[in-house]
Design a protein around this motif. Structure first.
Motif, short mmCIF file in Angstrom:
data_model
loop_
_atom_site.label_atom_id
_atom_site.label_comp_id
_atom_site.label_asym_id
_atom_site.label_seq_id
_atom_site.Cartn_x
_atom_site.Cartn_y
_atom_site.Cartn_z
N LEU A 21 26.19 34.25 39.00
CA LEU A 21 26.14 35.69 38.73
C LEU A 21 26.54 36.50 39.97
N TYR A 22 25.99 36.13 41.11
CA TYR A 22 26.33 36.84 42.35
C TYR A 22 27.80 36.62 42.72
N ARG A 23 28.29 35.41 42.52
CA ARG A 23 29.69 35.14 42.88
C ARG A 23 30.64 35.92 41.98
N HIS A 24 30.35 35.98 40.69
CA HIS A 24 31.19 36.75 39.78
C HIS A 24 31.27 38.21 40.22
N ILE A 135 30.23 32.56 17.27
CA ILE A 135 30.80 33.38 18.33
C ILE A 135 31.86 32.58 19.08
N GLU A 136 33.03 33.17 19.27
CA GLU A 136 34.09 32.51 20.03
C GLU A 136 33.98 32.94 21.50
N ALA A 137 33.39 32.11 22.31
CA ALA A 137 33.17 32.42 23.73
C ALA A 137 34.45 32.22 24.53
N THR A 138 34.59 32.99 25.59
CA THR A 138 35.74 32.88 26.50
C THR A 138 35.34 32.07 27.72
N LEU A 139 36.19 31.13 28.10
CA LEU A 139 35.91 30.28 29.26
C LEU A 139 36.26 31.00 30.56
N ILE A 140 35.31 30.99 31.50
CA ILE A 140 35.55 31.41 32.88
C ILE A 140 35.64 30.16 33.72
N HIS A 141 36.66 30.04 34.51
CA HIS A 141 36.87 28.82 35.27
C HIS A 141 35.75 28.61 36.28
N GLU A 142 35.24 27.38 36.34
CA GLU A 142 34.24 27.03 37.35
C GLU A 142 34.86 27.03 38.73
N TYR A 143 34.05 27.29 39.75
CA TYR A 143 34.56 27.32 41.12
C TYR A 143 33.56 26.67 42.06
N ALA A 300 40.11 29.44 44.01
CA ALA A 300 39.44 30.71 43.72
C ALA A 300 40.26 31.58 42.76
N ASP A 301 41.58 31.44 42.78
CA ASP A 301 42.42 32.25 41.90
C ASP A 301 42.16 31.94 40.43
N ASP A 302 41.81 30.69 40.12
CA ASP A 302 41.55 30.33 38.72
C ASP A 302 40.35 31.10 38.19
N GLU A 303 39.28 31.17 38.99
CA GLU A 303 38.11 31.93 38.56
C GLU A 303 38.44 33.41 38.47
N ALA A 304 39.11 33.93 39.50
CA ALA A 304 39.45 35.35 39.52
C ALA A 304 40.32 35.74 38.32
N ASP A 305 41.32 34.92 38.02
CA ASP A 305 42.22 35.23 36.91
C ASP A 305 41.47 35.25 35.58
N LEU A 307 38.25 35.87 35.11
CA LEU A 307 37.40 37.06 35.09
C LEU A 307 38.23 38.31 34.81
N ARG A 308 39.39 38.40 35.44
CA ARG A 308 40.26 39.56 35.24
C ARG A 308 40.69 39.66 33.78
N SER A 309 40.98 38.53 33.15
CA SER A 309 41.45 38.57 31.77
C SER A 309 40.37 39.08 30.82
N VAL A 310 39.09 38.87 31.18
CA VAL A 310 38.00 39.36 30.35
C VAL A 310 37.76 40.84 30.57
N PHE A 311 37.72 41.26 31.85
CA PHE A 311 37.25 42.62 32.16
C PHE A 311 38.36 43.67 32.24
N SER A 312 39.58 43.27 32.54
CA SER A 312 40.64 44.28 32.66
C SER A 312 40.85 45.09 31.38
N PRO A 313 40.77 44.49 30.19
CA PRO A 313 40.92 45.32 28.98
C PRO A 313 39.75 46.27 28.75
N LEU A 314 38.62 46.05 29.45
CA LEU A 314 37.42 46.82 29.19
C LEU A 314 37.17 47.91 30.21
N VAL A 315 37.51 47.66 31.49
CA VAL A 315 37.29 48.62 32.56
C VAL A 315 38.51 48.63 33.48
N SER A 316 38.64 49.68 34.27
CA SER A 316 39.76 49.81 35.19
C SER A 316 39.31 49.46 36.60
N ALA A 317 40.16 48.73 37.32
CA ALA A 317 39.92 48.46 38.73
C ALA A 317 40.25 49.72 39.53
#
Length: 319
Positions: A21-24, A135-143, A300-305, A307-317
């Motif tokens: 949670l903290y790392r995300h 529920i169709e869950a979305t995978l976040i890459h482990e890091y 680290a890019d795998d996890e970041a990418d 996360l970005r794919s989940v949240f970018s459509p919902l909020v703006s950076a």
């Protein structure tokens, strides 16, 4: 400005879920999102993992707006119920497949509280949620952090590490084997508890063997950390670990025992330690395969990418 709000239990002991949670949140902030951890009572926060995430506290009565995205761990169903009327987006982050952690009222599932979006690190949890809740869950890459978890050949010595927070079987097996004397008393035994992340990782870098006895795990991340440090992993998959834990064939990367079979684990661990005492490189191929397995989770890019794919459509950076 839209925010990403990760709820987090006020749990002080080291936990892979809390670290996630903290790392995300830290990763999202690095990418320019306005993200926060939310604890219950000020000034509680955890620092053992080394991630500096912006923190809010419910005791301070923070105001959440419909533009915010609330991320709720599966172990906090009461927050799902309390936010059922929230008009903004809510996402459950599911890190365990065990319903004992979900603690749902009879006849209710997450969609009963208006939850229809879930993220998880575990393909097993992903499939389980599809079957159990539709529920169709979305995978976040482990890091797994390579700066902490890596092979340090010069640090290795005869040492056995294990966790005790969820299960104490390994401590019992230590007692049994040490009572047998040689060669088991040639090994240092180290329970990994109440340690900072740096000290935890240092012990794994020093260890020869990592014993895993947890029976209900999503990704069993501690196993990946041990593999990354060049430990021979011996024990249970926790069910979810079977995604990457290979028990035989040319890709074998651990010594796997039937989940929950402590007597079998004791005998297997005895065999392993006798062989290592006689020939330290006896399991070199297996540990090398473990290193290769762990490396696939150290970008680290795998996890970041993901996360970005989940949240970018919902909020703006923030630019």
């Amino acid at each position: 400005m839209s925010r990403i709000i990760y709820f987090c239990p006020d749990f002080p002991q080291p936990s892979g879920g809390i670290k996630t949670l903290y790392r995300h949140v830290t990763r999202l902030v690095e990418m320019g999102f306005d993200a926060h951890i939310v604890h219950q009572k000020h000034p509680f926060r955890v620092t053992w993992h080394g991630y500096e995430a912006p923190t809010l506290w419910l005791s301070g009565r923070p105001r959440f707006t419909p533009e915010d995205v609330l991320v709720i761990p599966e172990v906090m169903p009461q927050v799902m119920q309390q936010t059922a009327q929230f008009s903004g987006e809510r996402i459950v982050i599911a890190l365990s497949w065990s319903p004992t952690y979900w603690n749902l009222p009879a006849g209710q599932m997450w969609p009963s509280f208006g939850i229809h979006r879930v993220i998880t690190k575990s393909p097993l949890i992903q499939g389980y949620l599809s079957w159990s809740m539709g529920i169709e869950a979305t995978l976040i890459h482990e890091y797994v952090t390579p700066e902490r978890y890596h092979l340090a050949v010069e640090a290795k010595r005869p040492k056995v590490c294990y966790l005790t927070r969820k299960d104490r079987s390994a401590a019992w097996l230590q007692q049994v084997l040490e009572a047998k004397g040689d060669p088991f008393d040639r090994f240092e035994w180290m329970p990994l508890r109440e340690l900072s992340e740096d000290d935890y990782a240092r012990n794994l870098r020093e260890a020869t063997v990592y014993v895993t006895t947890n029976m209900q795990e999503g990704m069993n991340s501690s196993v990946l950390e041990a593999m990354a440090c060049g430990c021979l992993v011996v024990g249970f998959s926790g069910v979810g670990g079977r995604v990457y834990m290979k028990s035989d064939g040319p890709e074998q990367n651990c010594v796997l025992v039937e989940n929950g079979n402590v007597p079998a684990l004791g005998r297997e661990l005895e065999t392993v330690l006798r062989e290592l005492a006689a020939r330290p490189d006896a399991f070199a191929t297996i540990t090398a395969n473990g290193l290769e397995t762990a490396r696939t989770y150290q970008n680290a890019d795998d996890e970041a990418d993901s996360l970005r794919s989940v949240f970018s459509p919902l909020v703006s950076a923030q630019g």
